[in-house]
Design an enzyme around this catalytic site. Structure first.
Site, PDB file in Angstrom:
ATOM      1  N   GLY A  61      53.059  52.700  41.739  1.00  0.00           N
ATOM      2  CA  GLY A  61      51.530  52.922  42.342  1.00  0.00           C
ATOM      3  C   GLY A  61      50.939  54.135  42.578  1.00  0.00           C
ATOM      4  O   GLY A  61      51.384  55.275  41.917  1.00  0.00           O
TER       5      GLY A  61
ATOM      6  N   ASN B 114      59.975  49.909  39.027  1.00  0.00           N
ATOM      7  CA  ASN B 114      58.481  49.171  39.295  1.00  0.00           C
ATOM      8  C   ASN B 114      58.690  47.706  38.603  1.00  0.00           C
ATOM      9  O   ASN B 114      59.438  47.320  37.615  1.00  0.00           O
ATOM     10  CB  ASN B 114      57.327  49.983  38.576  1.00  0.00           C
ATOM     11  CG  ASN B 114      56.025  49.425  38.964  1.00  0.00           C
ATOM     12  OD1 ASN B 114      55.936  49.288  40.111  1.00  0.00           O
ATOM     13  ND2 ASN B 114      55.234  49.161  37.970  1.00  0.00           N
TER      14      ASN B 114
ATOM     15  N   VAL C 107      62.399  45.181  43.327  1.00  0.00           N
ATOM     16  CA  VAL C 107      63.452  45.782  44.569  1.00  0.00           C
ATOM     17  C   VAL C 107      63.349  44.577  45.443  1.00  0.00           C
ATOM     18  O   VAL C 107      62.529  43.948  46.003  1.00  0.00           O
ATOM     19  CB  VAL C 107      62.615  47.053  45.416  1.00  0.00           C
ATOM     20  CG1 VAL C 107      63.600  47.467  46.414  1.00  0.00           C
ATOM     21  CG2 VAL C 107      62.464  48.223  44.117  1.00  0.00           C
TER      22      VAL C 107
ATOM     23  N   GLU D 260      33.526  45.307  48.860  1.00  0.00           N
ATOM     24  CA  GLU D 260      33.609  45.648  47.673  1.00  0.00           C
ATOM     25  C   GLU D 260      33.777  44.403  46.740  1.00  0.00           C
ATOM     26  O   GLU D 260      33.155  44.339  45.517  1.00  0.00           O
ATOM     27  CB  GLU D 260      34.708  46.494  47.106  1.00  0.00           C
ATOM     28  CG  GLU D 260      34.284  48.101  47.769  1.00  0.00           C
ATOM     29  CD  GLU D 260      35.253  49.305  47.283  1.00  0.00           C
ATOM     30  OE1 GLU D 260      36.513  48.978  47.165  1.00  0.00           O
ATOM     31  OE2 GLU D 260      34.654  50.349  46.920  1.00  0.00           O
TER      32      GLU D 260
ATOM     33  N   ALA E 159      44.314  55.049  48.929  1.00  0.00           N
ATOM     34  CA  ALA E 159      44.629  55.612  47.788  1.00  0.00           C
ATOM     35  C   ALA E 159      44.704  57.329  48.054  1.00  0.00           C
ATOM     36  O   ALA E 159      45.536  58.015  47.484  1.00  0.00           O
ATOM     37  CB  ALA E 159      44.256  55.206  46.478  1.00  0.00           C
ATOM     38  N   GLN E 160      43.692  57.652  48.579  1.00  0.00           N
ATOM     39  CA  GLN E 160      43.558  58.981  48.704  1.00  0.00           C
ATOM     40  C   GLN E 160      44.684  59.630  49.423  1.00  0.00           C
ATOM     41  O   GLN E 160      45.331  60.699  49.000  1.00  0.00           O
ATOM     42  CB  GLN E 160      42.314  59.173  49.670  1.00  0.00           C
ATOM     43  CG  GLN E 160      41.903  60.653  49.813  1.00  0.00           C
ATOM     44  CD  GLN E 160      40.559  60.656  50.347  1.00  0.00           C
ATOM     45  OE1 GLN E 160      40.246  61.915  50.943  1.00  0.00           O
ATOM     46  NE2 GLN E 160      39.872  59.709  50.813  1.00  0.00           N
TER      47      GLN E 160
ATOM     48  N   LYS F  39      31.523  57.444  43.464  1.00  0.00           N
ATOM     49  CA  LYS F  39      32.862  56.679  43.312  1.00  0.00           C
ATOM     50  C   LYS F  39      33.637  56.631  42.010  1.00  0.00           C
ATOM     51  O   LYS F  39      34.589  56.693  42.044  1.00  0.00           O
ATOM     52  CB  LYS F  39      32.415  55.234  43.570  1.00  0.00           C
ATOM     53  CG  LYS F  39      33.326  54.228  43.481  1.00  0.00           C
ATOM     54  CD  LYS F  39      33.919  54.072  44.922  1.00  0.00           C
ATOM     55  CE  LYS F  39      35.033  52.852  44.890  1.00  0.00           C
ATOM     56  NZ  LYS F  39      35.696  52.611  45.826  1.00  0.00           N
TER      57      LYS F  39
HETATM   58  P1  FAD Z   1      50.259  50.692  45.526  1.00  0.00           P
HETATM   59  O1  FAD Z   1      49.245  51.558  44.689  1.00  0.00           O
HETATM   60  O2  FAD Z   1      49.909  49.630  45.944  1.00  0.00           O
HETATM   61  O3  FAD Z   1      51.849  50.486  44.660  1.00  0.00           O
HETATM   62  C1  FAD Z   1      52.836  49.941  44.770  1.00  0.00           C
HETATM   63  C2  FAD Z   1      53.624  49.597  43.423  1.00  0.00           C
HETATM   64  O4  FAD Z   1      54.743  49.111  43.990  1.00  0.00           O
HETATM   65  C3  FAD Z   1      52.847  48.552  42.654  1.00  0.00           C
HETATM   66  O5  FAD Z   1      52.761  49.213  41.526  1.00  0.00           O
HETATM   67  C4  FAD Z   1      53.628  47.376  42.690  1.00  0.00           C
HETATM   68  O6  FAD Z   1      53.833  46.545  41.593  1.00  0.00           O
HETATM   69  C5  FAD Z   1      55.015  48.035  43.198  1.00  0.00           C
HETATM   70  N1  FAD Z   1      55.842  47.177  43.909  1.00  0.00           N
HETATM   71  C6  FAD Z   1      55.790  46.199  44.935  1.00  0.00           C
HETATM   72  N2  FAD Z   1      56.581  45.784  45.393  1.00  0.00           N
HETATM   73  C7  FAD Z   1      57.658  45.593  44.425  1.00  0.00           C
HETATM   74  C8  FAD Z   1      59.160  45.393  44.537  1.00  0.00           C
HETATM   75  N3  FAD Z   1      59.424  44.480  45.285  1.00  0.00           N
HETATM   76  N4  FAD Z   1      59.786  45.897  43.357  1.00  0.00           N
HETATM   77  C9  FAD Z   1      59.211  46.664  42.502  1.00  0.00           C
HETATM   78  N5  FAD Z   1      58.137  47.186  42.577  1.00  0.00           N
HETATM   79  C10 FAD Z   1      57.194  46.849  43.505  1.00  0.00           C
HETATM   80  N6  FAD Z   1      41.951  53.114  48.792  1.00  0.00           N
HETATM   81  C11 FAD Z   1      41.114  54.004  48.613  1.00  0.00           C
HETATM   82  O7  FAD Z   1      41.629  55.448  48.918  1.00  0.00           O
HETATM   83  N7  FAD Z   1      39.813  53.984  47.875  1.00  0.00           N
HETATM   84  C12 FAD Z   1      39.236  52.839  47.820  1.00  0.00           C
HETATM   85  O8  FAD Z   1      38.090  52.534  47.230  1.00  0.00           O
HETATM   86  C13 FAD Z   1      40.173  51.677  47.827  1.00  0.00           C
HETATM   87  N8  FAD Z   1      39.853  50.442  47.503  1.00  0.00           N
HETATM   88  C14 FAD Z   1      40.549  49.531  47.561  1.00  0.00           C
HETATM   89  C15 FAD Z   1      40.162  48.116  46.937  1.00  0.00           C
HETATM   90  C16 FAD Z   1      41.220  47.126  46.834  1.00  0.00           C
HETATM   91  C17 FAD Z   1      40.987  45.892  46.135  1.00  0.00           C
HETATM   92  C18 FAD Z   1      42.213  47.189  47.442  1.00  0.00           C
HETATM   93  C19 FAD Z   1      43.549  46.036  47.463  1.00  0.00           C
HETATM   94  C20 FAD Z   1      42.963  48.435  47.943  1.00  0.00           C
HETATM   95  C21 FAD Z   1      41.791  49.515  48.029  1.00  0.00           C
HETATM   96  N9  FAD Z   1      42.375  50.767  48.776  1.00  0.00           N
HETATM   97  C22 FAD Z   1      41.449  51.878  48.423  1.00  0.00           C
HETATM   98  C23 FAD Z   1      43.686  50.879  49.233  1.00  0.00           C
HETATM   99  C24 FAD Z   1      44.695  51.700  48.128  1.00  0.00           C
HETATM  100  O9  FAD Z   1      44.638  50.855  46.982  1.00  0.00           O
HETATM  101  C25 FAD Z   1      46.010  51.512  48.712  1.00  0.00           C
HETATM  102  O10 FAD Z   1      45.968  52.179  49.946  1.00  0.00           O
HETATM  103  C26 FAD Z   1      46.911  52.217  47.766  1.00  0.00           C
HETATM  104  O11 FAD Z   1      47.197  51.456  46.483  1.00  0.00           O
HETATM  105  C27 FAD Z   1      48.414  52.564  48.344  1.00  0.00           C
HETATM  106  O12 FAD Z   1      49.205  53.308  47.420  1.00  0.00           O
HETATM  107  P2  FAD Z   1      50.756  52.892  47.182  1.00  0.00           P
HETATM  108  O13 FAD Z   1      51.197  54.046  46.287  1.00  0.00           O
HETATM  109  O14 FAD Z   1      51.275  52.892  48.650  1.00  0.00           O
HETATM  110  O15 FAD Z   1      50.775  51.350  46.778  1.00  0.00           O
END
Ligand code: FAD
Length: 402
Positions: free
Chosen positions: A12, A37, A81, A170, A314-315, A375
């Site tokens: 992610g 992934n 995982v 959203e 995400a930020q 945005k």
């Molecule tokens: P993620 O980006 O979710 O990535 C996790 C990854 O791990 C994914 O690719 C997944 O497939 C993989 N994965 C999960 N479990 C397993 C497993 N067991 N085995 C292998 N791979 C696995 N944040 C903002 O800053 N601004 C926004 O405007 C915003 N809008 C959002 C809108 C929506 C609809 C959602 C749901 C969230 C939003 N967020 C926003 C929050 C943001 O998306 C998350 O905080 C961010 O994605 C976290 O990043 P990450 O790398 O921790 O996880």
């Protein structure tokens, strides 16, 4: 001599930026980098609500990992995982096992149901490309059914969204843009469709600027959204939502956006957790494990200004990834580990179409099309960080005013 093995779990925001930064910071002989992934693609989680509403095709939201990262430097393992064994430096996958010298856990979030009866079984949630596609198809199917059935049940056209936080608002915003298209496609008068947004807190977007919240709610109401604020969802059945007062709202679609928690793998693997997340040390390492970093939605980082955890975004995941790549380099090549420091660049919530609300550059409020353009700039900036101008041109939102 064998190269140290760095394993990154989850592609992610956190995992992708870590991997891409490591390929820039480390030489070919410094480490062996593996990224695990579930899929061979990376998706932008922050765009999933658009795919779920049907306003953006899922292929715009995702990209092949091999198109973005240097595959000569990163070994991509497409697998799921199952468990981390931090005392043995091993990760158990569905089809394999991996050993590591250094681990980065960036497995993202899962839905928190807060024990609400029937929620898990009967409500959708926006968690992945697959779940978003299912929501889009389900809503469209309800429109198609309504049109096709002799006895037309209006409830098929009722969509309930649980939660009016950022994701809920959203998503509702995107639905207000999508519903008129569906009505036209299936010859259904717009007034037959109900879009209800239920929130337990006393306001939508709790904690956000009041004036902006009012602007957003008024706009969405003018597009037909019914808000039920200060209203608890008690139960979700196959075809309804029951709220605290006992009222039952019949609905053909229920989507829950009311809460997320860290991927349960971290808790189940024996890491110390607090509110399901790992309370990482300053340098993003897990307590008790000097070779394990945890980032993004799996990590708990406290805001020193109010002693509360930063919300999962995400930020912050992206910024943490930069710190972790830097700290991994320091561990491998010498140098000091940096403490993570969050630089809040602001928050913008889209409301569908050319509308959004946000606060940027400290306390600067944005409304309408200016906020919507901002945005898109934020979204494009991430693509620029990840894959340079080429990725922005390929996957970016280039029409800032569209
Ligand atoms: P993620 O980006 O979710 O990535 C996790 C990854 O791990 C994914 O690719 C997944 O497939 C993989 N994965 C999960 N479990 C397993 C497993 N067991 N085995 C292998 N791979 C696995 N944040 C903002 O800053 N601004 C926004 O405007 C915003 N809008 C959002 C809108 C929506 C609809 C959602 C749901 C969230 C939003 N967020 C926003 C929050 C943001 O998306 C998350 O905080 C961010 O994605 C976290 O990043 P990450 O790398 O921790 O996880």
């Amino acid at each position: 001599m064998q190269k140290p093995k760095i394993v990154i779990l989850g592609a992610g925001y956190g995992g992708m930026i870590t991997a891409s930064q490591l390929t820039k910071k480390l030489g070919v002989n410094d480490a062996h980098i593996t990224l695990v992934n579930k899929h061979n693609y990376h998706y932008q989680t922050t765009w999933l609500h658009e795919a779920a509403a049907g306003t953006l095709h899922q292929d715009r939201v995702r990209m092949l990992i091999s198109d973005v990262l240097d595959m000569n430097r990163v070994n991509l393992v497409v697998d799921t995982v199952v468990e981390i064994k931090p005392d043995e430096n091993r990760v158990v996958l569905e089809k394999d096992e991996l050993e590591y010298d250094y681990l980065v856990v960036s497995l993202g979030f899962e839905t928190a149901t807060f024990g609400i009866t029937g929620l898990e079984e009967n409500a959708f949630s926006i968690t992945s490309i697959d779940s978003s596609r299912r929501i889009r198809d389900h809503i469209e199917y309800q429109f198609a059914r309504y049109h096709d059935e002799d006895e037309r049940k209006d409830e098929l056209l009722t969509i309930v969204v649980g939660g009016a936080g950022f994701t809920g608002i959203e998503f509702v915003g995107e639905l207000t843009a999508r519903i008129p298209e569906l009505c036209q496609e299936y010859d259904i008068p717009r007034e037959k469709v109900r879009l209800i947004n239920i929130e337990a807190a006393p306001t939508a977007l709790p904690g956000f600027d009041k004036e902006l919240v009012e602007y957003g709610m008024n706009l969405l109401e003018s597009r037909g959204v019914e808000f039920k604020i200060d209203t608890m969802i008690k139960e979700v059945t196959e075809n309804s939502v029951i709220v605290g007062s006992g009222e039952e709202i019949k609905a053909g679609t229920v989507v829950w956006t009311g809460g997320v928690k860290a991927n349960a793998i971290v808790e189940n693997s024996g890491f110390e957790t607090n509110r399901s997340k790992v309370p990482v040390r300053d340098d993003m390492r897990a307590p008790g494990y000097d070779n394990v970093f945890v980032i993004g939605d799996c990590a708990l980082v406290m805001n020193p200004e109010n002693d509360r955890p930063y919300p999962p975004t995400a930020q912050i995941a992206i910024q943490e990834a930069y710190t972790v790549a830097n700290n991994l380099k320091a561990l491998l090549k010498g140098g000091s580990l940096k403490a993570f420091k969050y630089d809040n660049k602001g928050t913008v919530a889209s409301l569908g179409g050319r509308e959004a609300i946000g606060i940027v550059f400290g306390d600067h409020k944005l409304y309408g099309s200016t906020a919507s353009a901002m945005k898109k700039i934020i979204d494009n900036r991430y693509l620029l960080l990840l894959g340079g101008p080429g990725l922005v041109l390929k996957k970016g939102k280039l029409n800032l005013l569209g």
